[in-house]
Design a protein around this motif. Sequence first.
Motif, PDB file in Angstrom:
ATOM      1  N   TYR A  45     104.211   0.746  40.747  1.00 25.39           N
ATOM      2  CA  TYR A  45     104.873   0.136  39.588  1.00 25.39           C
ATOM      3  C   TYR A  45     105.888   1.100  38.992  1.00 25.39           C
ATOM      4  O   TYR A  45     105.825   2.311  39.239  1.00 25.39           O
ATOM      5  N   ILE A  46     106.800   0.548  38.207  1.00 21.99           N
ATOM      6  CA  ILE A  46     107.749   1.374  37.450  1.00 21.99           C
ATOM      7  C   ILE A  46     107.041   1.777  36.162  1.00 21.99           C
ATOM      8  O   ILE A  46     106.440   0.927  35.483  1.00 21.99           O
ATOM      9  N   LYS A  47     107.118   3.073  35.847  1.00 22.05           N
ATOM     10  CA  LYS A  47     106.402   3.561  34.662  1.00 22.05           C
ATOM     11  C   LYS A  47     107.372   3.772  33.499  1.00 22.05           C
ATOM     12  O   LYS A  47     108.372   4.480  33.637  1.00 22.05           O
ATOM     13  N   GLY A  48     107.083   3.154  32.376  1.00 25.22           N
ATOM     14  CA  GLY A  48     107.864   3.391  31.166  1.00 25.22           C
ATOM     15  C   GLY A  48     107.579   4.782  30.619  1.00 25.22           C
ATOM     16  O   GLY A  48     106.623   5.451  31.039  1.00 25.22           O
ATOM     17  N   ALA A  49     108.399   5.226  29.655  1.00 20.03           N
ATOM     18  CA  ALA A  49     108.296   6.612  29.164  1.00 20.03           C
ATOM     19  C   ALA A  49     107.642   6.712  27.784  1.00 20.03           C
ATOM     20  O   ALA A  49     107.091   7.754  27.437  1.00 20.03           O
ATOM     21  N   ILE A  50     107.698   5.661  27.008  1.00 22.70           N
ATOM     22  CA  ILE A  50     107.343   5.765  25.580  1.00 22.70           C
ATOM     23  C   ILE A  50     105.833   5.575  25.380  1.00 22.70           C
ATOM     24  O   ILE A  50     105.279   4.510  25.681  1.00 22.70           O
ATOM     25  N   THR A  51     105.176   6.627  24.888  1.00 24.16           N
ATOM     26  CA  THR A  51     103.729   6.570  24.674  1.00 24.16           C
ATOM     27  C   THR A  51     103.416   5.779  23.401  1.00 24.16           C
ATOM     28  O   THR A  51     104.299   5.526  22.573  1.00 24.16           O
ATOM     29  N   VAL A  52     102.150   5.461  23.240  1.00 21.68           N
ATOM     30  CA  VAL A  52     101.740   4.753  22.017  1.00 21.68           C
ATOM     31  C   VAL A  52     102.050   5.608  20.789  1.00 21.68           C
ATOM     32  O   VAL A  52     102.572   5.108  19.781  1.00 21.68           O
ATOM     33  N   ALA A  53     101.747   6.915  20.873  1.00 17.37           N
ATOM     34  CA  ALA A  53     101.979   7.800  19.727  1.00 17.37           C
ATOM     35  C   ALA A  53     103.463   7.837  19.371  1.00 17.37           C
ATOM     36  O   ALA A  53     103.828   7.761  18.188  1.00 17.37           O
ATOM     37  N   GLU A  54     104.313   7.923  20.399  1.00 19.92           N
ATOM     38  CA  GLU A  54     105.770   7.955  20.130  1.00 19.92           C
ATOM     39  C   GLU A  54     106.228   6.639  19.521  1.00 19.92           C
ATOM     40  O   GLU A  54     107.051   6.614  18.601  1.00 19.92           O
ATOM     41  N   TRP A  55     105.676   5.552  20.037  1.00 19.26           N
ATOM     42  CA  TRP A  55     106.072   4.237  19.521  1.00 19.26           C
ATOM     43  C   TRP A  55     105.613   4.072  18.070  1.00 19.26           C
ATOM     44  O   TRP A  55     106.373   3.599  17.218  1.00 19.26           O
ATOM     45  N   LEU A  56     104.388   4.486  17.786  1.00 15.26           N
ATOM     46  CA  LEU A  56     103.877   4.362  16.420  1.00 15.26           C
ATOM     47  C   LEU A  56     104.709   5.218  15.461  1.00 15.26           C
ATOM     48  O   LEU A  56     104.999   4.803  14.343  1.00 15.26           O
ATOM     49  N   LYS A  57     105.103   6.401  15.920  1.00 13.99           N
ATOM     50  CA  LYS A  57     105.893   7.313  15.080  1.00 13.99           C
ATOM     51  C   LYS A  57     107.265   6.700  14.779  1.00 13.99           C
ATOM     52  O   LYS A  57     107.778   6.797  13.667  1.00 13.99           O
ATOM     53  N   ALA A  58     107.824   6.052  15.784  1.00 10.27           N
ATOM     54  CA  ALA A  58     109.182   5.473  15.606  1.00 10.27           C
ATOM     55  C   ALA A  58     109.126   4.253  14.702  1.00 10.27           C
ATOM     56  O   ALA A  58     110.118   3.844  14.131  1.00 10.27           O
TER      57      ALA A  58
END
Length: 250
Positions: free
Chosen positions: A237-250
Amino acid sequence: MTKMKKVVVIGGTGLIGSKAVKLLQDAGHEAVAASSSNGINAYTGEGLADALAGADAVIDVSNMMSFDKAVIADFFGTSSRNLTSAERAAGVRHHVVLSIVNADQLSANPYMAGKLAQEEAVATSGQAFTIVRATQFHEFTETLVDAYSADGAVKVPDIDFQPIAANDVAAALVEAALGEPKNGFVDLAGPERGPFGSFIRTYLDAKSDVRPVNADAAVEYFGAPVVAGSLVPGGDYIKGAITVAEWLKA
Ligand SMILES: NC(=O)c1ccc[n+]([C@@H]2O[C@H](COP(=O)([O-])OP(=O)(O)OC[C@H]3O[C@@H](n4cnc5c(N)ncnc54)[C@H](OP(=O)(O)O)[C@@H]3O)[C@@H](O)[C@H]2O)c1
């Protein structure tokens, strides 16, 4: 230098579509944000011929919500048949559609059955295509929490989860659309895999929501029985880069 292309984004005003439109424009391409409210309707066919004239590719990220399996299947199936037939008439090179990882294994869920109807319509259309199947979006977590909340707790399936940020999904779709048609499937998932309940716990903690999260093997995914790997890719699969922690922070 990359040649500027015209790409029509069906559902271009929605969560994923608006991000895809911006990415295309930022890269110097012409992007059409198509939606029924601006007169380009994949289900009725209104405005499609004009919108597709001169287009190189179409990204279909349209959506509709219903609990009626027949209604959802009709929407996705009819829209895909209209789109691919208008694309062939207009000489569009590539149709890209966003579906869901393991939709075929979860068809007891009416929405997944609708996505299967969409995939089937695209794959049998004769138009060159790529079906991108993504895992659940980080942005979908609140809906999951609401759905699994009862009696002061959140009771979730005891399975793996690998959510992905909408920004990563949009980027992968744009890359797919500008590339060669696979005439097949590509899976797409976030950078972290773990228990479904752990992701929900992290999300609730970020909202200072102290409700307990309990995993239960009997809990289904919106009407579909599940096993450990039901919501995560089974192969490459293609793996995205943005983790849950990064997403929550943004
Ligand atoms: N949520 C998840 O976790 C997840 C995971 C994997 C895949 N997906 C897939 O991701 C896709 C996009 O989801 P999203 O959250 O970005 O959707 P969304 O925000 O609800 O946006 C849907 C878009 O579709 C347009 N639309 C609806 N009916 C249309 C029609 N007849 N013709 C043309 N446009 C139409 C809407 O605009 P108008 O209202 O103006 O028509 C809107 O621009 C969906 O197909 C979904 O199955 C979702």
